[in-house]
Design an enzyme around this catalytic site. Structure first.
Site, PDB file in Angstrom:
ATOM      1  N   TYR A  57      -8.807  34.629  10.134  1.00  0.00           N
ATOM      2  CA  TYR A  57      -8.978  33.520  10.490  1.00  0.00           C
ATOM      3  C   TYR A  57      -9.615  32.341  10.073  1.00  0.00           C
ATOM      4  O   TYR A  57     -10.294  32.486   9.142  1.00  0.00           O
ATOM      5  CB  TYR A  57      -9.213  33.943  12.167  1.00  0.00           C
ATOM      6  CG  TYR A  57     -10.830  34.077  12.039  1.00  0.00           C
ATOM      7  CD1 TYR A  57     -11.713  32.951  12.330  1.00  0.00           C
ATOM      8  CD2 TYR A  57     -11.427  35.113  12.152  1.00  0.00           C
ATOM      9  CE1 TYR A  57     -12.820  33.291  12.264  1.00  0.00           C
ATOM     10  CE2 TYR A  57     -12.756  35.525  12.104  1.00  0.00           C
ATOM     11  CZ  TYR A  57     -13.597  34.175  12.084  1.00  0.00           C
ATOM     12  OH  TYR A  57     -14.911  34.634  12.210  1.00  0.00           O
ATOM     13  N   SER A  93     -18.113  35.762   7.914  1.00  0.00           N
ATOM     14  CA  SER A  93     -17.505  34.331   8.038  1.00  0.00           C
ATOM     15  C   SER A  93     -18.143  33.312   7.148  1.00  0.00           C
ATOM     16  O   SER A  93     -19.306  33.167   6.899  1.00  0.00           O
ATOM     17  CB  SER A  93     -17.910  33.827   9.384  1.00  0.00           C
ATOM     18  OG  SER A  93     -17.609  32.565   9.617  1.00  0.00           O
ATOM     19  N   GLY A 146       7.496  -1.981  -1.960  1.00  0.00           N
ATOM     20  CA  GLY A 146       6.979  -3.288  -2.121  1.00  0.00           C
ATOM     21  C   GLY A 146       5.990  -3.260  -3.102  1.00  0.00           C
ATOM     22  O   GLY A 146       5.157  -4.610  -3.526  1.00  0.00           O
ATOM     23  N   ARG A 154      16.446   5.462   2.892  1.00  0.00           N
ATOM     24  CA  ARG A 154      15.492   6.406   2.404  1.00  0.00           C
ATOM     25  C   ARG A 154      14.804   6.900   3.938  1.00  0.00           C
ATOM     26  O   ARG A 154      15.070   6.532   4.811  1.00  0.00           O
ATOM     27  CB  ARG A 154      14.618   5.609   1.665  1.00  0.00           C
ATOM     28  CG  ARG A 154      13.529   4.567   2.441  1.00  0.00           C
ATOM     29  CD  ARG A 154      12.337   3.728   1.820  1.00  0.00           C
ATOM     30  NE  ARG A 154      12.231   2.770   2.417  1.00  0.00           N
ATOM     31  CZ  ARG A 154      11.578   1.545   1.805  1.00  0.00           C
ATOM     32  NH1 ARG A 154      11.795   1.554   0.450  1.00  0.00           N
ATOM     33  NH2 ARG A 154      11.403   0.459   2.581  1.00  0.00           N
ATOM     34  N   LYS A 205      15.664   5.043  -4.983  1.00  0.00           N
ATOM     35  CA  LYS A 205      16.615   4.055  -4.552  1.00  0.00           C
ATOM     36  C   LYS A 205      17.822   4.405  -5.058  1.00  0.00           C
ATOM     37  O   LYS A 205      18.805   4.398  -4.162  1.00  0.00           O
ATOM     38  CB  LYS A 205      16.025   2.743  -4.907  1.00  0.00           C
ATOM     39  CG  LYS A 205      16.675   1.387  -4.188  1.00  0.00           C
ATOM     40  CD  LYS A 205      16.116   0.087  -4.630  1.00  0.00           C
ATOM     41  CE  LYS A 205      14.783  -0.241  -3.897  1.00  0.00           C
ATOM     42  NZ  LYS A 205      14.198  -1.329  -4.607  1.00  0.00           N
ATOM     43  N   MET A 249       6.739  -2.633  -6.623  1.00  0.00           N
ATOM     44  CA  MET A 249       7.150  -3.335  -7.871  1.00  0.00           C
ATOM     45  C   MET A 249       8.044  -4.184  -7.368  1.00  0.00           C
ATOM     46  O   MET A 249       8.126  -4.724  -6.190  1.00  0.00           O
ATOM     47  CB  MET A 249       8.094  -2.167  -8.754  1.00  0.00           C
ATOM     48  CG  MET A 249       6.911  -1.444  -9.395  1.00  0.00           C
ATOM     49  SD  MET A 249       7.389   0.241 -10.000  1.00  0.00           S
ATOM     50  CE  MET A 249       8.411   0.807  -8.723  1.00  0.00           C
ATOM     51  N   HIS A 263     -27.888  14.141  11.338  1.00  0.00           N
ATOM     52  CA  HIS A 263     -27.922  14.829  12.802  1.00  0.00           C
ATOM     53  C   HIS A 263     -27.017  13.853  13.546  1.00  0.00           C
ATOM     54  O   HIS A 263     -26.371  14.374  14.289  1.00  0.00           O
ATOM     55  CB  HIS A 263     -29.551  14.215  13.237  1.00  0.00           C
ATOM     56  CG  HIS A 263     -29.922  14.504  14.843  1.00  0.00           C
ATOM     57  ND1 HIS A 263     -29.457  13.802  15.594  1.00  0.00           N
ATOM     58  CD2 HIS A 263     -29.974  15.764  15.140  1.00  0.00           C
ATOM     59  CE1 HIS A 263     -29.841  14.282  16.872  1.00  0.00           C
ATOM     60  NE2 HIS A 263     -30.063  15.762  16.671  1.00  0.00           N
ATOM     61  N   CYS A 299     -15.526  29.340   8.793  1.00  0.00           N
ATOM     62  CA  CYS A 299     -15.990  28.641   9.987  1.00  0.00           C
ATOM     63  C   CYS A 299     -16.492  27.115   9.656  1.00  0.00           C
ATOM     64  O   CYS A 299     -17.075  26.058  10.665  1.00  0.00           O
ATOM     65  CB  CYS A 299     -16.984  29.294  10.972  1.00  0.00           C
ATOM     66  SG  CYS A 299     -18.751  29.317   9.972  1.00  0.00           S
ATOM     67  N   ARG A 346      16.738  -4.257  -9.511  1.00  0.00           N
ATOM     68  CA  ARG A 346      16.054  -3.554  -8.531  1.00  0.00           C
ATOM     69  C   ARG A 346      15.069  -2.290  -9.199  1.00  0.00           C
ATOM     70  O   ARG A 346      15.717  -1.779  -9.873  1.00  0.00           O
ATOM     71  CB  ARG A 346      16.651  -3.214  -7.430  1.00  0.00           C
ATOM     72  CG  ARG A 346      17.687  -4.178  -6.837  1.00  0.00           C
ATOM     73  CD  ARG A 346      18.475  -3.428  -5.875  1.00  0.00           C
ATOM     74  NE  ARG A 346      17.759  -3.178  -4.357  1.00  0.00           N
ATOM     75  CZ  ARG A 346      18.401  -2.758  -3.515  1.00  0.00           C
ATOM     76  NH1 ARG A 346      19.656  -2.230  -3.607  1.00  0.00           N
ATOM     77  NH2 ARG A 346      17.810  -2.426  -2.461  1.00  0.00           N
TER      78      ARG A 346
HETATM   79  P1  ADP Z   1      12.032  -3.318  -2.322  1.00  0.00           P
HETATM   80  O1  ADP Z   1      12.037  -2.025  -2.937  1.00  0.00           O
HETATM   81  O2  ADP Z   1      11.014  -4.163  -2.175  1.00  0.00           O
HETATM   82  O3  ADP Z   1      12.592  -3.264  -0.906  1.00  0.00           O
HETATM   83  P2  ADP Z   1      14.655  -3.958  -3.008  1.00  0.00           P
HETATM   84  O4  ADP Z   1      15.156  -3.683  -4.420  1.00  0.00           O
HETATM   85  O5  ADP Z   1      15.232  -3.213  -2.038  1.00  0.00           O
HETATM   86  O6  ADP Z   1      13.574  -4.176  -2.962  1.00  0.00           O
HETATM   87  O7  ADP Z   1      15.493  -5.451  -2.672  1.00  0.00           O
HETATM   88  C1  ADP Z   1      14.618  -6.620  -1.850  1.00  0.00           C
HETATM   89  C2  ADP Z   1      15.555  -7.151  -0.924  1.00  0.00           C
HETATM   90  O8  ADP Z   1      16.978  -7.656  -1.464  1.00  0.00           O
HETATM   91  C3  ADP Z   1      16.200  -6.238  -0.119  1.00  0.00           C
HETATM   92  O9  ADP Z   1      16.250  -6.627   1.194  1.00  0.00           O
HETATM   93  C4  ADP Z   1      17.685  -5.759  -0.691  1.00  0.00           C
HETATM   94  O10 ADP Z   1      18.290  -5.495   0.546  1.00  0.00           O
HETATM   95  C5  ADP Z   1      17.954  -7.163  -1.123  1.00  0.00           C
HETATM   96  N1  ADP Z   1      18.909  -6.913  -2.153  1.00  0.00           N
HETATM   97  C6  ADP Z   1      18.785  -6.024  -3.443  1.00  0.00           C
HETATM   98  N2  ADP Z   1      19.973  -6.152  -3.972  1.00  0.00           N
HETATM   99  C7  ADP Z   1      20.732  -6.640  -3.577  1.00  0.00           C
HETATM  100  C8  ADP Z   1      22.143  -7.079  -3.693  1.00  0.00           C
HETATM  101  N3  ADP Z   1      22.968  -6.698  -4.494  1.00  0.00           N
HETATM  102  N4  ADP Z   1      22.726  -7.941  -2.637  1.00  0.00           N
HETATM  103  C9  ADP Z   1      22.202  -8.485  -1.717  1.00  0.00           C
HETATM  104  N5  ADP Z   1      20.833  -8.200  -1.270  1.00  0.00           N
HETATM  105  C10 ADP Z   1      20.230  -7.318  -2.119  1.00  0.00           C
HETATM  106 MG    MG Z   2      14.175  -2.141  -0.205  1.00  0.00          MG
END
Ligand code: ADP
Ligand code: MG
Ligand code: MG
Length: 884
Positions: A857, A769, A103, A337, A24, A105, A453, A837, A94
């Site tokens: 092969y 084989s 999702g 990503r 990220k 962490m 079988h 095979c 984040r």
């Molecule tokens: P995840 O990895 O679970 O997607 P994120 O770190 O991307 O977690 O953040 C979760 C949500 O919060 C995402 O929808 C992201 O766009 C939003 N978000 C994160 N940072 C900001 C920010 N600085 N301002 C507004 N929204 C944010």
């Molecule tokens: Mg995200």
């Protein structure tokens, strides 16, 4: 002392720094540097996280100072001040690991709010916005940092919605939200014994600590285990200035893919929610709107966003999954990503991108995971369907099927002939059930492993099969099966998914496999690159034709025993086995000869122009006789009910033979070439059938290359003897027909002794084989069914073996032996043709290994031929990239 740099501004990083900055963070840095509208921020490195764990969950020296300094930079950039009610700076904290763990962490938004800054925010914008942000912070911070159960916050909100009779949070009044905030604070204090920390800096460091800790929360640990992500990478932490999608109706937030992740079609695909913050889109609190609505409601923003998407795709040369937020008519990009996609989309996107000039063919081949292609090559359950899963067994033969439950093969056949769809449900199947399996859509058994079988036969026929489903109990008398207290009766409709092992109640909607034009194109590119040949295992002309249509260049294994088990053959095969005299046996063999000749004629013809390896009879003879116990019961029943003496005597004879042929350990028993040694007339008949079919085809002008294969050889003399027999029959057929033809004689390598004496054996063999299923069994000393049913899962759990060696070739042991065999064999006979095979021949990691071994092969089931073609190409590309 520590001068180590733990913190990077977005401007200081780039996409190549994923290991240090997390995925990220590295992408936020990259987007910042190419000038996209990314809110400013900084990244705390994964190294800081690793140090944190090394120091016993303490921040490494210097980290806190560097974070404070960076917060100063953010204040300067924004003109806002962290903790200042007059103009408060708010940030998100984040998580972001080097590999995407969606999702898994935690992230905290709106950090920096407290009673006073919330007041300040209300004054700057408006009250409802400030309260909305504050209650979100209390909730996320309470949950993620302070460990207060998420549901307890939900409950409070839910109570307020009920009290006001509204569905959505945004329908609550400012006063209500005020109350919610107060109740949240009380909840936190009640649960933790401490009030919510009002000091923003304390919040910040607690949040950073919590994100570091979330690396080791349970779901993240489990995710890493499943996806084989190392535990010691650590996560980065991104601290980023907040932008607000919840300021009003000219705001919003959303997620979009640059192409449709389900189909691969090149069009923006995504969702967005007006007046909301990021988490709302995924949380399912409100139903988001399709991204097209944005086009109508904020056309200028949509245009900008579409531009950004296009730029990002070009920049990364891959389909992107992008998070964005609109604050008062201004667009911000918050994440990008590589987007996850279905197999269908992966293929289409890779090929389209080559056509668009974005990537090379080689890159396209490396973009598509061959393991994922399985999804495309069988009828499969509509991925959008809702399923009622009642049990799970072993995924024995991929594909999905629905039908009425039947417990008896005859009944399956009767209904099947009437055009009804049935699923044959048995504790296990025997050769006696073959006609039922043929007539059924799929097979479900409560016992037996991946080579039972049912599993082998179903795979051979390309029918879905779930076996060893121990959760179901079958009562044949009542014609029902049970899963705990659920009763499934004969005639009830179920669906089985042989790719996942799932058993479902009712009919799940299925979709047909298709080779899209893009898929065909990708496979053509694969063929240009690969070195390994790809053949198929096929036992019937239909299979051979299918394999050829999917790109097979020959047959690596034809199992003749499957021909013996066909309903019209089995009685004759039994006659042959039961024969009291050589004359009787010869008579039975005479009857089988024309049948086998037809089989081989069909297969050789279907594979005209390519080699066809035909293995002579392999399984122990008792596999062709009825089950002894059932026979004994039947005899007793006949006696008690006054059955005819003649019938009883016949059954007793069979039982005697069954008992005589019974073995202590059939896997290591009287089978393979050992049968050929003791019953040469059987092998002679098979060789004759092969050569007569060959002679006929040659006379018809066809080019055919039969390869006669002797199974389970462990000594060169076995092979020499049987090769002589085969040669003699060939000479006879040539003389009788007056037709010249070519053929080869070779052997399977499936016991260690054969591999170790490969140089001697090679002198009598035109080809080798590897039968890696038996070879794995004999190298480990495991019987596959027992191992899979009883202990292999524990071996996986305790990490004794990295994989099930029957699915992914064990390179360390079995592979080493193969290597020795290849070296010895080719030293004695340079240019010796060597293939594989076993099922491994269709498994991508094993195919890569075979490429490195220099095999000629791989051979796999027809449906896996495309997988093997792609995997072989990738093996060649990878070897070229990093030659050993
Ligand atoms: P995840 O990895 O679970 O997607 P994120 O770190 O991307 O977690 O953040 C979760 C949500 O919060 C995402 O929808 C992201 O766009 C939003 N978000 C994160 N940072 C900001 C920010 N600085 N301002 C507004 N929204 C944010
Ligand atoms: Mg995200
Ligand atoms: Mg074998």
């Amino acid at each position: 002392m520590s001068g180590k740099k733990y913190v990077y501004l977005f401007e200081e990083g780039h996409a190549g720094m994923k290991d240090l900055l997390g995925g990220k963070g590295a992408n936020l840095a990259e987007m910042t540097n190419i000038g996209l509208p990314v809110p400013p921020g900084f990244i705390i490195t994964t190294e800081a996280c690793r140090e944190f764990y090394r120091c016993g969950q303490q921040f490494p020296p210097g980290l806190e100072d560097q974070v404070r300094e960076m917060m100063g930079v953010l204040e300067k950039k924004t003109g806002k001040v962290f903790g200042d009610p007059a103009n408060p700076l708010l940030v998100s904290v984040r998580s972001g690991a080097p590999v995407s763990m969606p999702g898994m962490m935690d992230t905290i938004l709106n950090l920096g709010l407290n009673d006073r800054t919330a007041e300040g925010l209300a004054r700057l914008a408006h009250r409802r916005f400030a309260l909305d942000c504050y209650r979100r912070l209390l909730h996320m911070f309470g949950d993620v940092v302070l460990g207060v159960e998420h549901a307890k916050f939900e409950l409070i909100l839910e109570r307020w919605r009920q009290k006001r009779g509204v569905r959505y949070d945004y329908e609550l009044s400012d006063e209500d939200l005020d109350q919610v905030v107060e109740e949240y604070k009380a909840l936190i204090e009640g649960e933790t014994g401490r009030p919510f920390p009002q000091d923003p800096t304390e919040q910040l460091f607690l949040a950073i600590r919590a994100v570091f800790n979330s690396w080791n929360n349970e779901r993240a640990v489990v995710y890493r285990r499943i996806h084989r992500v190392p535990d010691d990478l650590g996560t980065a932490v991104n601290v980023q200035v907040m932008v607000f999608g919840n300021l009003g109706s000219d705001c919003g937030t959303g997620v979009a893919f640059t192409r449709d992740p389900a189909t691969g079609v090149r069009e923006l695909y995504g969702e967005y929610l007006p007046n909301a913050q990021g988490e709302d889109v995924v949380a399912g609190i409100r139903t988001p709107l399709p991204i097209e609505t944005l086009k109508e409601e904020m056309p200028e923003i949509y245009r900008q966003f579409a531009d950004v998407c296009e730029r990002l795709e070009k920049h990364y040369r891959n389909m992107q999954d992008i998070e964005f937020t609109v604050e008062r008519g201004k667009l911000y990009i918050l994440q990008t990503r590589a987007g996850k996609r279905t197999a269908q989309a992966a293929v289409k996107i890779a090929v389209d991108m080559v056509r668009e000039g974005l990537i090379t063919k080689e890159e396209a081949l490396l973009r598509v995971d061959p393991a994922q292609l399985d999804q495309l090559l069988h009828r499969r359950i509509d991925p959008r369907a809702k399923l009622n899963v009642i049990a799970r067994g072993l995924p024995a033969s991929p594909g999905a099927a629905s039908g009425k439950v039947v417990f008896d093969a005859d009944e399956a056949e009767a209904l099947g002939n009437k055009g009804e769809k049935v699923i044959l449900v048995r504790t296990e199947t025997t050769p006696d059930d073959i006609h039922g399996i043929v007539a059924a859509q799929g097979v479900l058994t409560s016992r037996g492993g991946m080579t039972s079988h049912a599993a082998v036969v179903a795979r051979g026929m390309g029918k879905p099969c779930v076996c060893g489903c121990e959760a179901i109990r079958i009562d044949y008398d009542r014609e029902e099966f049970y899963v705990q207290d659920l009763v499934v009766k004969k005639g009830d409709v179920i669906t089985i998914d042989g790719a996942t092992g799932q058993v479902m109640l009712g009919e799940a909607p299925l979709v047909e496999p298709e080779l899209s034009p893009e898929f065909e194109e990708l496979l053509r590119w694969a063929d240009e690159v690969r070195v390994l040949g790809v053949r198929a295992n096929a036992d019937t002309p239909e299979d051979a034709a299918r394999a050829r249509a999917l790109g097979a260049e020959g047959i690596g294994l034809t199992r003749t025993e499957h021909m013996f088990m066909a309903p019209d053959r089995l009685p004759i095969v039994q006659e042959m086995i039961m024969a009291a005299t050589p004359q009787e046996r010869q008579a039975a063999l005479e009857k089988l000869l024309p049948m086998q000749r037809e089989d081989f004629y069909g297969i050789l013809k279907a594979m005209e122009g390519y080699p066809v390896t035909i293995r002579l009879l392999d399984p122990p003879l008792h596999e062709f006789l009825p089950n002894g116990e059932e026979l004994a019961v039947e005899i007793t029943r006949l006696r008690l009910t006054g059955g005819s003496e003649e019938e009883i005597r016949a059954k007793e004879e069979t039982l005697k033979k069954v008992r005589a042929l019974a073995e202590f350990n059939p896997m290591l028993g009287h089978r393979g070439c050992r049968l050929g040694i003791t019953y040469p007339e059987i092998y002679a008949m098979q060789a004759r059938a092969i050569f007569q079919a060959t002679a006929r085809l040659v006379r018809e002008g066809a080019k055919v290359f039969p390869e006669v294969e002797i199974p389970l050889v462990s000594d060169v003399k076995e092979l020499a003897l049987l090769r002589q027999l085969v040669n003699r029959v060939a000479e006879e057929v040539k003389r009788e027909t007056g037709v010249e033809f070519e053929y080869a004689v070779g052997t399977m390598i499936e016991v260690p002794r054969a591999a170790l004496l490969a140089d001697e054996i090679a002198r009598e063999a035109d080809f080798f084989s590897f039968g890696t299923n038996d070879l794995t069994q004999t190298v480990f000393g495991f019987s596959r069914d027992d191992a899979e049913a009883k202990f292999l899962h524990e071996y996986a759990e305790k990490k004794i073996l990295p994989e099930n060696p029957f699915i992914v070739l064990d390179q360390a042991g079995v592979g080493k032996l193969m290597q020795i065999c290849v070296e010895l064999g080719r030293r004695a006979k340079p240019g010796l043709v060597i293939g594989i095979c076993g099922e491994h021949g269709g498994e991508p990691a094993s195919i890569e290994f075979c490429h490195r071994l220099g095999l000629n092969y791989v051979s796999c089931s027809p449906y896996r031929v495309p997988v093997a073609r792609l995997a072989a190409a990738r093996a060649a590309l990878k070897a070229k990239a990093s030659p050993q």
